[in-house]
Every structure is written in structure tokens, then in C-alpha cells.
Design a protein around this motif. Structure first.
Motif, PDB file in Angstrom:
ATOM      1  N   ILE A 157       0.854  -1.185   0.000  1.00  0.00           N
ATOM      2  CA  ILE A 157       0.000   0.000   0.000  1.00  0.00           C
ATOM      3  C   ILE A 157       0.889   1.235   0.000  1.00  0.00           C
ATOM      4  CG2 ILE A 157      -1.701   1.314   1.314  1.00  0.00           C
ATOM      5  CD1 ILE A 157      -2.780  -1.300   2.357  1.00  0.00           C
ATOM      6  N   ARG A 158       0.583   2.132  -0.910  1.00  0.00           N
ATOM      7  CA  ARG A 158       1.274   3.418  -0.974  1.00  0.00           C
ATOM      8  C   ARG A 158       0.200   4.485  -1.086  1.00  0.00           C
ATOM      9  NH1 ARG A 158       4.124   0.139  -4.612  1.00  0.00           N
ATOM     10  NH2 ARG A 158       6.187  -0.365  -3.843  1.00  0.00           N
TER      11      ARG A 158
ATOM     12  N   CYS B 177       1.358  -5.274  10.062  1.00  0.00           N
ATOM     13  CA  CYS B 177       1.916  -4.708   8.838  1.00  0.00           C
ATOM     14  C   CYS B 177       3.416  -4.520   8.984  1.00  0.00           C
ATOM     15  CB  CYS B 177       1.243  -3.386   8.489  1.00  0.00           C
ATOM     16  SG  CYS B 177       1.578  -2.064   9.656  1.00  0.00           S
ATOM     17  N   GLN B 178       4.057  -4.340   7.854  1.00  0.00           N
ATOM     18  CA  GLN B 178       5.484  -4.053   7.809  1.00  0.00           C
ATOM     19  C   GLN B 178       5.656  -2.756   7.048  1.00  0.00           C
ATOM     20  OE1 GLN B 178       7.817  -7.107   5.937  1.00  0.00           O
ATOM     21  NE2 GLN B 178       9.597  -5.809   5.755  1.00  0.00           N
ATOM     22  N   ILE B 179       6.206  -1.756   7.702  1.00  0.00           N
ATOM     23  CA  ILE B 179       6.428  -0.461   7.056  1.00  0.00           C
ATOM     24  C   ILE B 179       7.871  -0.434   6.594  1.00  0.00           C
ATOM     25  CG2 ILE B 179       6.461   2.039   7.383  1.00  0.00           C
ATOM     26  CD1 ILE B 179       4.312   1.559   9.584  1.00  0.00           C
ATOM     27  N   GLU B 180       8.059  -0.131   5.312  1.00  0.00           N
ATOM     28  CA  GLU B 180       9.413  -0.118   4.788  1.00  0.00           C
ATOM     29  C   GLU B 180       9.642   1.086   3.894  1.00  0.00           C
ATOM     30  OE1 GLU B 180       8.630  -3.351   1.277  1.00  0.00           O
ATOM     31  OE2 GLU B 180       9.521  -4.058   3.125  1.00  0.00           O
ATOM     32  N   THR B 181      10.880   1.469   3.790  1.00  0.00           N
ATOM     33  CA  THR B 181      11.262   2.567   2.918  1.00  0.00           C
ATOM     34  C   THR B 181      11.962   1.966   1.711  1.00  0.00           C
ATOM     35  OG1 THR B 181      11.562   3.984   4.828  1.00  0.00           O
ATOM     36  CG2 THR B 181      12.577   4.708   2.783  1.00  0.00           C
ATOM     37  N   THR B 182      11.438   2.251   0.536  1.00  0.00           N
ATOM     38  CA  THR B 182      12.071   1.793  -0.694  1.00  0.00           C
ATOM     39  C   THR B 182      12.882   2.941  -1.272  1.00  0.00           C
ATOM     40  OG1 THR B 182      10.112   2.380  -1.971  1.00  0.00           O
ATOM     41  CG2 THR B 182      10.214   0.136  -1.130  1.00  0.00           C
ATOM     42  N   ARG B 183      13.413   2.774  -2.452  1.00  0.00           N
ATOM     43  CA  ARG B 183      14.273   3.813  -3.033  1.00  0.00           C
ATOM     44  C   ARG B 183      13.601   5.176  -3.104  1.00  0.00           C
ATOM     45  NH1 ARG B 183      16.981   0.586  -8.036  1.00  0.00           N
ATOM     46  NH2 ARG B 183      17.497  -1.205  -6.792  1.00  0.00           N
TER      47      ARG B 183
ATOM     48  N   SER C  91       6.271   2.460   1.770  1.00  0.00           N
ATOM     49  CA  SER C  91       5.124   1.582   1.531  1.00  0.00           C
ATOM     50  C   SER C  91       4.883   0.742   2.770  1.00  0.00           C
ATOM     51  CB  SER C  91       5.353   0.686   0.316  1.00  0.00           C
ATOM     52  OG  SER C  91       6.376  -0.248   0.572  1.00  0.00           O
ATOM     53  N   THR C  92       3.718   0.166   2.815  1.00  0.00           N
ATOM     54  CA  THR C  92       3.326  -0.726   3.897  1.00  0.00           C
ATOM     55  C   THR C  92       2.910  -2.041   3.272  1.00  0.00           C
ATOM     56  OG1 THR C  92       2.545   1.118   5.222  1.00  0.00           O
ATOM     57  CG2 THR C  92       1.721  -1.049   5.809  1.00  0.00           C
ATOM     58  N   ARG C  93       3.429  -3.151   3.811  1.00  0.00           N
ATOM     59  CA  ARG C  93       3.029  -4.472   3.332  1.00  0.00           C
ATOM     60  C   ARG C  93       2.194  -5.128   4.409  1.00  0.00           C
ATOM     61  NH1 ARG C  93       7.890  -7.801   0.939  1.00  0.00           N
ATOM     62  NH2 ARG C  93       7.650  -8.634   3.025  1.00  0.00           N
ATOM     63  N   LEU C  94       1.084  -5.725   4.002  1.00  0.00           N
ATOM     64  CA  LEU C  94       0.223  -6.411   4.950  1.00  0.00           C
ATOM     65  C   LEU C  94      -0.541  -7.512   4.261  1.00  0.00           C
ATOM     66  CD1 LEU C  94      -2.917  -4.866   4.616  1.00  0.00           C
ATOM     67  CD2 LEU C  94      -1.382  -3.079   5.344  1.00  0.00           C
ATOM     68  N   ASN C  95      -1.142  -8.389   5.057  1.00  0.00           N
ATOM     69  CA  ASN C  95      -1.963  -9.458   4.494  1.00  0.00           C
ATOM     70  C   ASN C  95      -3.065  -8.837   3.660  1.00  0.00           C
ATOM     71  OD1 ASN C  95      -0.586 -11.556   5.619  1.00  0.00           O
ATOM     72  ND2 ASN C  95      -2.001 -11.869   7.301  1.00  0.00           N
TER      73      ASN C  95
ATOM     74  N   LEU D 257      -4.529   6.038   6.058  1.00  0.00           N
ATOM     75  CA  LEU D 257      -4.107   4.645   5.907  1.00  0.00           C
ATOM     76  C   LEU D 257      -3.753   4.040   7.267  1.00  0.00           C
ATOM     77  CD1 LEU D 257      -1.822   4.822   2.756  1.00  0.00           C
ATOM     78  CD2 LEU D 257      -3.963   3.569   2.957  1.00  0.00           C
ATOM     79  N   ALA D 258      -2.993   4.780   8.043  1.00  0.00           N
ATOM     80  CA  ALA D 258      -2.576   4.288   9.360  1.00  0.00           C
ATOM     81  C   ALA D 258      -3.795   4.040  10.254  1.00  0.00           C
ATOM     82  CB  ALA D 258      -1.619   5.275  10.015  1.00  0.00           C
ATOM     83  N   TRP D 259      -4.782   4.917  10.178  1.00  0.00           N
ATOM     84  CA  TRP D 259      -5.987   4.733  10.991  1.00  0.00           C
ATOM     85  C   TRP D 259      -6.699   3.436  10.615  1.00  0.00           C
ATOM     86  CZ3 TRP D 259     -11.160   4.000  10.346  1.00  0.00           C
ATOM     87  CH2 TRP D 259     -11.930   4.084  11.507  1.00  0.00           C
TER      88      TRP D 259
END
Length: 124
Positions: free
Chosen positions: A83-84, A102-108, A112-116, A91-93
Motif C-alpha cells: 500500500i502506498r 503490517c510491515q512499514i518499509e522505505t524503498t528507493r 510503503s506498507t506491506r500487509l496481508n 491509511l494508518a488509521w
């Protein structure tokens, strides 16, 4: 009919040394939160998990059966969505309101956030 073996404890992957697991049980994220449940290993071992309290199991952890044998936990492959968005507060709410892991990650270039995959979250 004989009673199945019982797991009253777990052994974390970090503490695992020596004997190898005699079987493997594949569990998805939700199923890796348990206290008492009958499980069936991929090799056919049927056993009862009867822990003193609910635990969160990680990939590689083992159930210790009453005969000393180990059943290793394998994290099941699960469909995830990325999710972006610009409205990160909204989104966080939605994610937090549903207690969605969820897993919050920083890409280049973006965060984004990855979740089921959840139809409720994805449709928002």
C-alpha cells in the motif's frame, strides 16, 4: 485409540541446538498465535499443543512434545499487498483500527506498507 503426544512448551529458533525436528507444521500468521490446539505435521504427526499461555510463534521455533521430540514451525506463504498513498494518516488509521499486522518499509523513492491482503483495507 491412543492419546496423541502433547506439547507443553516451545523452543525458540535462537535456542535450538542439537537434535533436529522430527516433523514440520506449516501455520499462517494468525495460526501462529495459539495456546491449545490439535495440529497435524506434514509428516503425519498428530499432536496437541497445550501451552500455559498464548504465544506468538516464529518461523523455525519448535514445539517440544512430551517424549522430547521436536516439531518445527514453518511460516506459511501468504498473499500480501503493498500500500502506498499520500494520505498516510488515513491509511494508518484503517490499518490500526483493524489491528492489522503490517510491515512499514522505505524503498528507493517511496514509503510503503506491506500487509496481508484484506478486501476491507485494499478497498479504502
Amino acid at each position: 485409540m491412543s492419546q496423541p503426544p502433547v506439547a507443553h512448551s516451545i523452543l525458540r529458533l535462537a535456542d535450538l541446538a542439537g537434535p533436529k525436528a522430527s516433523d514440520l507444521v506449516t501455520l499462517d500468521y494468525e495460526d501462529r498465535f495459539l495456546r491449545r490446539k490439535m495440529l497435524l505435521g506434514t509428516g503425519g504427526t498428530r499432536f496437541l499443543v497445550d501451552l500455559p499461555e498464548t504465544v506468538s510463534l516464529n518461523h523455525g521455533d519448535c514445539f517440544v512434545l512430551d517424549d522430547g521430540s521436536l516439531i518445527q514451525v514453518c511460516a506459511a506463504s501468504e498473499t500480501l499487498c503493498a500500500i502506498r498513498g499520500k494520505d498516510l494518516v488515513r491509511l494508518a488509521w484503517h490499518i490500526g483500527n483493524r489491528h492489522t499486522p503490517c510491515q512499514i518499509e522505505t524503498t528507493r523513492d517511496r514509503k510503503s506498507t506491506r500487509l496481508n491482503s484484506s478486501h476491507v483495507i485494499v478497498s479504502r
